[in-house]
Scaffold this motif. Structure first.
Motif, PDB file in Angstrom:
ATOM      1  N   GLY B 320       0.845  -1.193   0.000  1.00 24.49           N
ATOM      2  CA  GLY B 320       0.000   0.000   0.000  1.00 24.49           C
ATOM      3  C   GLY B 320       0.880   1.242   0.000  1.00 24.49           C
ATOM      4  N   VAL B 321       0.710   2.075  -0.991  1.00 25.33           N
ATOM      5  CA  VAL B 321       1.547   3.270  -1.104  1.00 25.33           C
ATOM      6  C   VAL B 321       0.781   4.472  -0.581  1.00 25.33           C
ATOM      7  N   LEU B 322       1.396   5.174   0.374  1.00 26.05           N
ATOM      8  CA  LEU B 322       0.780   6.373   0.955  1.00 26.05           C
ATOM      9  C   LEU B 322       1.315   7.584   0.192  1.00 26.05           C
ATOM     10  N   ASP B 323       0.492   8.129  -0.660  1.00 31.61           N
ATOM     11  CA  ASP B 323       0.926   9.230  -1.534  1.00 31.61           C
ATOM     12  C   ASP B 323       0.343  10.538  -1.047  1.00 31.61           C
ATOM     13  N   ARG B 324       1.224  11.466  -0.677  1.00 33.46           N
ATOM     14  CA  ARG B 324       0.735  12.797  -0.286  1.00 33.46           C
ATOM     15  C   ARG B 324       0.875  13.728  -1.497  1.00 33.46           C
ATOM     16  N   ASN B 325       0.194  13.347  -2.539  1.00 35.97           N
ATOM     17  CA  ASN B 325       0.246  14.125  -3.788  1.00 35.97           C
ATOM     18  C   ASN B 325      -0.842  13.590  -4.683  1.00 35.97           C
ATOM     19  N   TYR B 326      -1.198  14.350  -5.672  1.00 36.83           N
ATOM     20  CA  TYR B 326      -2.204  13.892  -6.634  1.00 36.83           C
ATOM     21  C   TYR B 326      -1.755  14.257  -8.043  1.00 36.83           C
ATOM     22  N   ALA B 327      -1.542  13.231  -8.853  1.00 35.06           N
ATOM     23  CA  ALA B 327      -1.219  13.446 -10.263  1.00 35.06           C
ATOM     24  C   ALA B 327      -2.524  13.324 -11.043  1.00 35.06           C
ATOM     25  N   ALA B 328      -2.902  14.415 -11.678  1.00 37.54           N
ATOM     26  CA  ALA B 328      -4.236  14.480 -12.281  1.00 37.54           C
ATOM     27  C   ALA B 328      -4.481  13.317 -13.226  1.00 37.54           C
ATOM     28  N   GLY B 329      -5.568  12.596 -12.940  1.00 40.33           N
ATOM     29  CA  GLY B 329      -5.973  11.519 -13.831  1.00 40.33           C
ATOM     30  C   GLY B 329      -5.270  10.202 -13.577  1.00 40.33           C
ATOM     31  N   ILE B 330      -4.274  10.180 -12.679  1.00 42.17           N
ATOM     32  CA  ILE B 330      -3.542   8.944 -12.409  1.00 42.17           C
ATOM     33  C   ILE B 330      -3.753   8.516 -10.969  1.00 42.17           C
ATOM     34  N   LEU B 349       2.490  -9.015  -7.492  1.00 34.78           N
ATOM     35  CA  LEU B 349       2.402  -8.100  -6.346  1.00 34.78           C
ATOM     36  C   LEU B 349       1.195  -7.177  -6.494  1.00 34.78           C
ATOM     37  N   LEU B 350       0.399  -7.102  -5.439  1.00 31.20           N
ATOM     38  CA  LEU B 350      -0.752  -6.199  -5.434  1.00 31.20           C
ATOM     39  C   LEU B 350      -0.262  -4.827  -4.957  1.00 31.20           C
ATOM     40  N   VAL B 351      -0.376  -3.835  -5.816  1.00 30.18           N
ATOM     41  CA  VAL B 351       0.054  -2.480  -5.442  1.00 30.18           C
ATOM     42  C   VAL B 351      -1.174  -1.578  -5.411  1.00 30.18           C
ATOM     43  N   GLN B 352      -1.508  -1.105  -4.233  1.00 26.80           N
ATOM     44  CA  GLN B 352      -2.681  -0.234  -4.088  1.00 26.80           C
ATOM     45  C   GLN B 352      -2.235   1.147  -3.618  1.00 26.80           C
ATOM     46  N   ASP B 353      -2.766   2.147  -4.309  1.00 25.49           N
ATOM     47  CA  ASP B 353      -2.389   3.526  -4.000  1.00 25.49           C
ATOM     48  C   ASP B 353      -3.414   4.158  -3.058  1.00 25.49           C
ATOM     49  N   TYR B 354      -2.922   4.850  -2.029  1.00 26.64           N
ATOM     50  CA  TYR B 354      -3.786   5.579  -1.090  1.00 26.64           C
ATOM     51  C   TYR B 354      -3.362   7.041  -1.071  1.00 26.64           C
ATOM     52  N   LEU B 355      -4.292   7.917  -1.361  1.00 29.35           N
ATOM     53  CA  LEU B 355      -3.999   9.353  -1.378  1.00 29.35           C
ATOM     54  C   LEU B 355      -4.289   9.903   0.011  1.00 29.35           C
TER      55      LEU B 355
END
Lengths: 306, 397
Positions: B320-330, B349-355
């Protein structure tokens, strides 16, 4: 590169002492080429070395393509708006190390009057120890000839197809208003005046601003062989007065207009549509400008010693 | 060495200043400065520092701040600047030039939300806007890491095998304005860590060459290839610089990728900046409950440490990736890059993004718990998940 070949690939001797080496690809009749030659001669005469900072403009195209260069001195290409900032960094290091080489910005009117004006103004306000030369061909020549704020009224460009409606920005007044140690106009038709002003600039310290009227046959739609004559007409008619300003407050006119009618200047360039130029208005504007400069020169003169 | 109670900004300013002073027997130091909240204290610190051989130029814009750094560096000085948010956006053109000129400029960036709307709180969108720019990027978690990484960044950037600029990032306010006890490097040790800069390609007035003029496609391409080769050497040289730092200062400035409880973890969180601190505590608590969860703190983002991540994630089946950013549309930038790096190497590998904490919201332990719960229950990865979003009606009240 001390072991540089004596003969270039073109067979033309590479004269290391030349600021602008033979074999560059500048257009015939380009005023900038002549200006660079005068600058190189003045540096040689003063026994000074220099580095150039050149933003996006014809002047960096002049360098030619990697790995060769038409310049006999180091050149740093800067982004369009950055030449005075990059030069500030270079000049800072030079001064920190007690070196005496000049750091000279060589920029067109786009990088000077327009996109780079904030950077130039800030460098002037800080009185950076650099020389800034604007070769003013009154057009965005490098992108094929669009208007700049140096384009004179009535001139047809790619973005003012009917002629530019606005006046030309008075960049020397803008720079002088910063109180810079030296601001002056240059014309390749007056080489002695040109050289003397370069000598003055090379002798002084702080921000020195030089504006050169630079014919661009491609953009001006004029004959390359008439370039020098054209800018001579501009000086003689008062369209491009030759003067200098010390510390933003003392003035001197270097070449008095001789009564030549500005119409002569317009007639010899196909960028102007004579039918759309109010020549009486132009004559009056020239007269007002030179009268103002005369008044300033008499009231606040640069002494003979300077 | 005595500990001082300082902010992250102060820590960065101190390190920049002593790094600059360490060049006093060489060509000196040049810094272009322009303020922007929350970075302002850094340039104020530098402006007050009594450099023996240096000049701090207070310019009129971020674009010119980097311009001054470029001019200083190209003339052989150690050069740096600092910025944040919209300032970085305005500076971007010259940020690119500094990179492709291979100038080892160091920039400290305080991560702040790009506007509009006007927002001064932490979000990594500003430096990640520069993700494909020719700079090394290092993200820090604490004041101490900022202080140490800033020094390390100079050593790394100036290594003749590298010669690339480096960006050191920290979170707005959480680090930049929070005082913690920090070990600030004394000048005499910095003098030993950072040798006087000798830039091999600095300009010399008797050596005519045009830097940055026109190059044909083939020559431009070869320069890009050389650039990429230098980028690939960064992880190895980083480790050397890290070890040298540890030897000299007795502190670990932190690996490029920092695993915590990953050895037998089935589910791993990936975090950057201060979120890593919170996530580490959450992982520690759940480990105590017997859950096989772990954390990877990504410090190095450019170059992307793909090999190291593949190695560390060998035993895991989900991330689980904790992303403190937002790339528009991605979605999130780190998550997106991680997925790309795993493709063909760990397709299982299961890769899940969390904003999380985008636009400066707090990222609490409870939020990270909820992320872990979601991650552990998943059968497959889905669209990036926004965490901590109030219902729009609630937000408007």
């Amino acid at each position: 590169m001390s072991e540089a070949p004596a003969v270039g690939t073109s067979g033309i001797p590479c004269r290391e002492e030349c600021l602008l080496r033979p074999g560059n690809t500048n257009c015939g009749g380009c005023g900038m080429s002549v200006g660079l030659r005068f600058l190189g001669e003045a540096l040689a005469e003063a026994g000074q070395r220099c580095s150039l900072v050149i933003p996006a403009c014809c002047g960096i195209v002049t360098a030619g393509a990697f790995p060769t260069t038409s310049y006999g001195v180091p050149v740093v290409a800067s982004t369009f708006a950055s030449a005075p900032a990059v030069a500030s960094g270079m000049a800072s290091v030079r001064d920190l190390n007690g070196e005496t080489d000049q750091v000279i910005c060589w920029a067109g009117d786009g990088g000077t009057y327009d996109i780079g004006l904030a950077t130039l103004s800030a460098a002037a306000e800080r009185n950076e120890n650099i020389i800034y030369v604007c070769y003013d061909n009154e057009i965005y020549g490098n992108t094929g000839g669009q208007r700049s704020s140096a384009t004179p009224p009535g001139a047809r460009t790619a973005t003012t197809p009917s002629g530019k409606p606005e006046q030309k920005k008075d960049i020397v007044a803008v720079m002088a208003a910063h109180g810079v140690p030296y601001a002056a106009t240059l014309s390749i038709a007056h080489p002695e005046d040109f050289r003397r002003k370069l000598r003055t600039a090379l002798r002084l310290e702080g921000m020195r601003f030089l504006l050169m009227h630079s014919p661009c046959p491609t953009g001006w739609k004029s004959e390359p062989g008439e370039s020098v004559e054209l800018v001579r007409l501009a000086v003689a008619s008062g369209l491009f007065p030759l003067y200098e300003v010390r510390d933003g407050e003392r003035y001197r006119i270097n070449v008095e207009p001789d009564g030549t009618d500005p119409l002569e200047y317009f007639k010899r360039q196909r960028r102007f549509d004579l039918g759309r130029i109010d020549i009486d208005e132009v004559r009056q504007a020239c007269r007002r400008r030179i009268e103002r400069l005369r008044a300033l020169s008499e009231r606040f003169p640069i002494g003979a010693e300077a | 060495m005595p500990l001082e109670l300082v902010t992250g900004n102060h820590a960065a300013g101190h390190s920049l200043a002593v790094a600059g002073e360490a060049n006093r027997s060489a060509r000196g130091v040049v810094c272009g400065i322009y303020p922007i909240t929350p970075q302002t204290e850094i340039v104020e610190f530098v402006a007050r520092f009594p450099f023996t051989k240096g000049r701090v130029v207070p310019v009129e814009s971020e674009h010119s701040a980097m311009g001054v750094a470029i001019g200083g560096s190209v003339a052989g000085a150690r050069a740096f600047t600092a910025s944040s948010s919209n300032g970085l956006a305005y500076m971007a053109e010259n940020v690119m030039v500094a990179g492709f000129y291979r100038l080892p400029i160091v920039m400290v960036a305080v991560n702040r939300t790009l506007g509009p709307p006007w927002n001064i709180w932490v979000d990594q969108g500003d430096t990640l806007m520069l993700r494909d720019f020719p700079w090394i990027q290092l993200y820090c978690e604490s004041n101490q890491e900022v202080a140490d990484t800033t020094l390390l960044a100079f050593r790394l950037a100036e290594d003749h095998r590298i010669l690339l600029p480096a960006l050191v990032a920290m979170d707005a306010f959480i680090v930049s304005h929070t005082q913690t006890e920090t070990d600030l490097a004394p000048q005499e040790l910095v003098d030993r860590y950072l040798p006087p800069l000798e830039l091999p390609h600095r300009i010399r007035p008797d050596d005519p060459r045009t830097i940055g003029g026109l190059a044909w496609p083939a020559e431009s391409l070869s320069m890009r290839v050389e650039f990429d080769e230098a980028m690939q050497r960064v992880p190895e040289v980083y480790e050397e610089a890290r070890e040298a730092f540890l030897d000299l200062f007795g502190r670990d400035p932190g690996a490029a990728v920092q695993p915590f409880a990953c050895d037998d973890a089935d589910a791993v969180l990936v975090a950057t900046g201060t979120i890593a601190t919170t996530a580490r505590e959450v992982v520690r608590r759940r480990r105590e409950r017997g859950e096989r969860v772990g954390l990877i703190k990504m410090k190095m983002f450019r170059p992307f440490p793909a090999d190291e991540l593949v190695r560390l994630l060998e035993g895991a089946d989900r991330v689980g990736v904790l992303d403190r950013n937002y790339a528009a549309g991605i979605g999130g930038v780190f998550g997106h890059d991680l997925k790309a790096a795993m493709q063909g190497r760990r397709d299982d590998l299961l890769v899940q993004d969390y904003l999380t904490g985008v636009c400066g919201g707090d990222v609490t332990p409870e939020m990270i718990d909820s992320v872990l719960d979601d991650l552990l229950e998943r059968a497959s990865a889905g669209r990036p998940v926004w965490v901590g979003v109030e219902a729009p009606e609630e937000a408007r009240k």
